[in-house]
Design a protein around this motif. Structure first.
Motif, PDB file in Angstrom:
ATOM      1  N   GLU A 145       0.649  -1.321  -0.036  1.00  0.00           N
ATOM      2  CA  GLU A 145       0.052  -0.033   0.018  1.00  0.00           C
ATOM      3  C   GLU A 145       0.838   1.165  -0.002  1.00  0.00           C
ATOM      4  O   GLU A 145       0.377   2.298  -0.533  1.00  0.00           O
ATOM      5  CB  GLU A 145      -0.843   0.111   1.160  1.00  0.00           C
ATOM      6  CG  GLU A 145      -0.406   0.160   2.464  1.00  0.00           C
ATOM      7  CD  GLU A 145       0.154  -1.375   2.942  1.00  0.00           C
ATOM      8  OE1 GLU A 145       0.232  -2.270   2.343  1.00  0.00           O
ATOM      9  OE2 GLU A 145       0.426  -1.268   4.366  1.00  0.00           O
ATOM     10  N   HIS A 146       2.242   1.185   0.765  1.00  0.00           N
ATOM     11  CA  HIS A 146       2.851   2.367   0.689  1.00  0.00           C
ATOM     12  C   HIS A 146       3.490   2.620  -0.512  1.00  0.00           C
ATOM     13  O   HIS A 146       4.371   3.860  -0.759  1.00  0.00           O
ATOM     14  CB  HIS A 146       4.004   2.204   2.030  1.00  0.00           C
ATOM     15  CG  HIS A 146       3.192   1.869   3.267  1.00  0.00           C
ATOM     16  ND1 HIS A 146       2.601   2.977   3.944  1.00  0.00           N
ATOM     17  CD2 HIS A 146       3.084   0.810   4.072  1.00  0.00           C
ATOM     18  CE1 HIS A 146       2.085   2.422   4.941  1.00  0.00           C
ATOM     19  NE2 HIS A 146       2.210   0.784   4.958  1.00  0.00           N
TER      20      HIS A 146
ATOM     21  N   HIS B 279      -2.988   3.248   8.951  1.00  0.00           N
ATOM     22  CA  HIS B 279      -3.770   2.101   9.068  1.00  0.00           C
ATOM     23  C   HIS B 279      -4.953   2.219   9.863  1.00  0.00           C
ATOM     24  O   HIS B 279      -5.078   1.401  10.667  1.00  0.00           O
ATOM     25  CB  HIS B 279      -2.796   1.154   9.457  1.00  0.00           C
ATOM     26  CG  HIS B 279      -1.463   1.046   8.710  1.00  0.00           C
ATOM     27  ND1 HIS B 279      -0.389   1.862   8.926  1.00  0.00           N
ATOM     28  CD2 HIS B 279      -1.073   0.180   7.435  1.00  0.00           C
ATOM     29  CE1 HIS B 279       0.656   1.385   8.094  1.00  0.00           C
ATOM     30  NE2 HIS B 279       0.094   0.476   7.384  1.00  0.00           N
TER      31      HIS B 279
ATOM     32  N   HIS C  73       5.761  -4.856   9.988  1.00  0.00           N
ATOM     33  CA  HIS C  73       5.825  -3.282   9.894  1.00  0.00           C
ATOM     34  C   HIS C  73       4.920  -2.621  11.067  1.00  0.00           C
ATOM     35  O   HIS C  73       3.925  -3.295  11.294  1.00  0.00           O
ATOM     36  CB  HIS C  73       5.915  -2.790   8.635  1.00  0.00           C
ATOM     37  CG  HIS C  73       4.426  -2.583   7.916  1.00  0.00           C
ATOM     38  ND1 HIS C  73       3.507  -3.239   7.819  1.00  0.00           N
ATOM     39  CD2 HIS C  73       3.993  -0.993   7.533  1.00  0.00           C
ATOM     40  CE1 HIS C  73       2.581  -2.773   7.089  1.00  0.00           C
ATOM     41  NE2 HIS C  73       2.802  -1.633   7.107  1.00  0.00           N
TER      42      HIS C  73
END
Ligand SMILES: [Zn+2]
Length: 282
Positions: free
Chosen positions: A51-52, A115, A178
């Motif tokens: 997603e990043h 998130h 993460h």
């Protein structure tokens, strides 16, 4: 004639259902629930994608240009999408993290943690925000959007109660790949010992790894979880020579899931199932 009249009456409302794009599976799921039978949103994150690091292909760029509304977490999660959005001037944006009704927390290292869907309270708020925006774009179907959001919120509350009960006994400190999980950790009061990598999934430094290895060796950390989009080697190395239990790969963004209205529930349930394997660690 009667059927024709009915068609003529219903067609204009149907024609105004907006074309909606979304960023990630949990957001796509909430939009799908709110749209119900009226439509299906598109989704831009590829299966297994990070997603990043979301970058649109030309076909996805065309899909974005054809849409009227982008529902997304916001530029803090997918900076690549912010650039793409700026080149689609007619596209409306609902950046959920930027709404004041969203509960925002910071990373341990500072900066907003995007998130936020990992707090079911936010998911419930977002269902309402999505319905409000769709109702504004498509007033003929406003009642349906709001009713669907109410149903989604009831389902999220039921899911939350079930996850609260299931996660209550988990008291073994764990690390993840993460640092995505702050919302889940706070909401369910979980014994989190941190992430190897920072919140944007950038690889960890040697000092961070050796500190975590010392904690694993001393028994201060019981479990470690890799993630589906990232090489598990750093996690397995961390466990070498220690009693650290390596659990199944977590999928905090739902990158491995098929999109659909159930994806939010599936994502949260799978995270819970995976974390609970830690209870067997020692
Ligand atoms: Zn992330």
């Amino acid at each position: 004639m009667r059927l024709l009249a009915l068609l003529l009456m219903t067609t204009p409302a149907m024609a105004q259902v907006p074309i909606v794009e979304t960023d990630i599976p949990p957001v796509a799921a909430l939009v799908a629930q709110v749209m119900g039978n009226l439509g299906t949103p598109g989704m831009l994150l590829d299966k297994g994608g990070d997603e990043h690091d979301l970058q649109l292909r030309p076909s996805q760029m065309r899909a974005l240009n054809a849409a009227q509304l982008l529902v997304w977490v916001g530029p803090d999660l997918t900076p690549g999408l912010e650039e793409a959005r700026a080149s689609a001037p007619n596209l409306e944006s609902l950046a959920l993290l930027d709404d004041p009704a969203t509960r925002r927390i910071d990373y341990a290292g500072g900066g907003v943690n995007p998130h936020a869907w990992l707090d079911p309270g936010n998911a419930a708020v977002w269902a309402g925000l999505i319905a409000d925006r769709l109702a504004k774009l498509d007033p003929a179907n406003a009642a349906a959007y709001h009713a669907n959001a109410t149903t989604a919120q009831a389902e999220i509350a039921k899911l939350d109660n079930s996850l609260t009960a299931r996660l209550a006994p988990l008291n073994q400190p764990f690390v993840t790949y993460h640092d995505a999980y702050g919302y889940l950790i706070q909401h369910y009061h979980l014994p989190y010992a941190g992430g190897l990598a920072a919140g944007d999934a950038a690889p960890p430094g040697a000092a961070r790894l050796s500190d975590l290895h010392a904690q694993a060796a001393s028994g201060a950390i019981a479990c470690a979880f890799p993630e589906v989009q990232h090489d598990p080697a750093l996690i397995t190395n961390l466990a070498t020579g220690t009693k650290l239990f390596v659990g199944p790969a977590l999928d905090p963004v739902g990158a491995s899931l098929d999109p659909g209205p159930q994806a939010y529930k599936t994502l949260m349930t799978a995270l819970t199932d995976a974390l609970l394997t830690c209870a067997k660690a020692r």
